[in-house]
Design a protein around this motif. Structure first.
Motif, mmCIF file in Angstrom:
data_model
loop_
_atom_site.group_PDB
_atom_site.id
_atom_site.type_symbol
_atom_site.label_atom_id
_atom_site.label_comp_id
_atom_site.label_asym_id
_atom_site.label_seq_id
_atom_site.Cartn_x
_atom_site.Cartn_y
_atom_site.Cartn_z
ATOM 1 N N GLN A 26 0.891 -1.135 -0.084
ATOM 2 C CA GLN A 26 -0.183 0.108 0.091
ATOM 3 C C GLN A 26 0.937 1.190 0.101
ATOM 4 O OE1 GLN A 26 -2.619 0.539 3.302
ATOM 5 N NE2 GLN A 26 -4.086 1.521 2.268
ATOM 6 N N GLY A 30 -2.310 4.770 -3.540
ATOM 7 C CA GLY A 30 -2.537 3.453 -4.227
ATOM 8 C C GLY A 30 -1.882 2.378 -4.137
ATOM 9 N N ALA A 53 -5.074 -0.697 -9.485
ATOM 10 C CA ALA A 53 -5.914 0.551 -9.025
ATOM 11 C C ALA A 53 -6.933 0.537 -9.872
ATOM 12 C CB ALA A 53 -5.145 1.680 -9.194
ATOM 13 N N ALA A 54 -7.106 0.141 -11.180
ATOM 14 C CA ALA A 54 -8.549 0.134 -11.889
ATOM 15 C C ALA A 54 -9.291 -1.211 -11.461
ATOM 16 C CB ALA A 54 -8.184 0.011 -13.523
ATOM 17 N N LEU A 55 -8.419 -2.183 -10.985
ATOM 18 C CA LEU A 55 -9.309 -3.459 -10.386
ATOM 19 C C LEU A 55 -9.742 -3.176 -9.020
ATOM 20 C CD1 LEU A 55 -6.772 -6.016 -12.045
ATOM 21 C CD2 LEU A 55 -9.118 -5.655 -12.863
ATOM 22 N N GLY A 56 -9.302 -2.167 -8.501
ATOM 23 C CA GLY A 56 -9.777 -1.874 -6.907
ATOM 24 C C GLY A 56 -8.805 -2.322 -6.114
ATOM 25 N N ALA A 57 -7.756 -2.763 -6.189
ATOM 26 C CA ALA A 57 -6.609 -3.037 -5.519
ATOM 27 C C ALA A 57 -6.189 -1.781 -4.563
ATOM 28 C CB ALA A 57 -5.447 -3.771 -6.065
ATOM 29 N N THR A 58 -5.726 -2.197 -3.460
ATOM 30 C CA THR A 58 -5.417 -1.077 -2.653
ATOM 31 C C THR A 58 -3.985 -0.993 -1.999
ATOM 32 O OG1 THR A 58 -6.393 -2.034 -0.637
ATOM 33 C CG2 THR A 58 -7.698 -0.475 -1.820
ATOM 34 N N GLU A 63 -5.043 -8.577 1.135
ATOM 35 C CA GLU A 63 -5.649 -8.328 -0.081
ATOM 36 C C GLU A 63 -5.210 -9.211 -1.215
ATOM 37 O OE1 GLU A 63 -7.449 -4.360 -1.976
ATOM 38 O OE2 GLU A 63 -5.271 -4.541 -2.202
ATOM 39 N N THR A 65 -6.063 -9.706 -5.232
ATOM 40 C CA THR A 65 -6.514 -9.292 -6.494
ATOM 41 C C THR A 65 -6.368 -10.380 -7.653
ATOM 42 O OG1 THR A 65 -6.320 -7.138 -5.651
ATOM 43 C CG2 THR A 65 -7.050 -7.349 -8.082
ATOM 44 N N GLN A 67 -6.891 -11.829 -12.042
ATOM 45 C CA GLN A 67 -7.052 -11.126 -13.207
ATOM 46 C C GLN A 67 -6.821 -12.490 -14.001
ATOM 47 O OE1 GLN A 67 -5.055 -7.880 -14.942
ATOM 48 N NE2 GLN A 67 -6.550 -7.710 -16.426
#
Length: 84
Positions: A26, A30, A53-58, A63, A65, A67
């Protein structure tokens, strides 16, 4: 069903695998790429942090993510970004 996880010192661009796992942390604005993510970032044209960031990852701890990226024959290659 048994799942086997193997690590390799070879560059991600040369890996023959079903999944690539990339570390993310983090940052103040972002998600930031962890050391070792350079090959995957280069393969995506240097846009990995923006994609995350576009996928909503922080980049927050714990966490994950995911794809899916393309198919090779009957296999789908999955890319996972994990924040620690």
């Amino acid at each position: 069903m048994t799942t086997t996880l193997r690590t390799s010192p070879e560059p991600a661009r040369d890996a023959r695998c079903d999944a690539i796992i990339v570390g993310v942390v983090q940052g103040p604005d972002g998600p930031l790429l962890a050391p070792g993510a350079g090959d995957v970032d280069a393969a995506l044209g240097g846009s990995l942090a923006q994609t995350l960031a576009a996928l909503g990852a922080t980049g927050k701890p714990e966490e994950v993510t995911r794809q899916s990226r393309g198919r090779q024959g009957s296999r789908t290659t999955s890319v996972e970004w994990c924040a620690g």
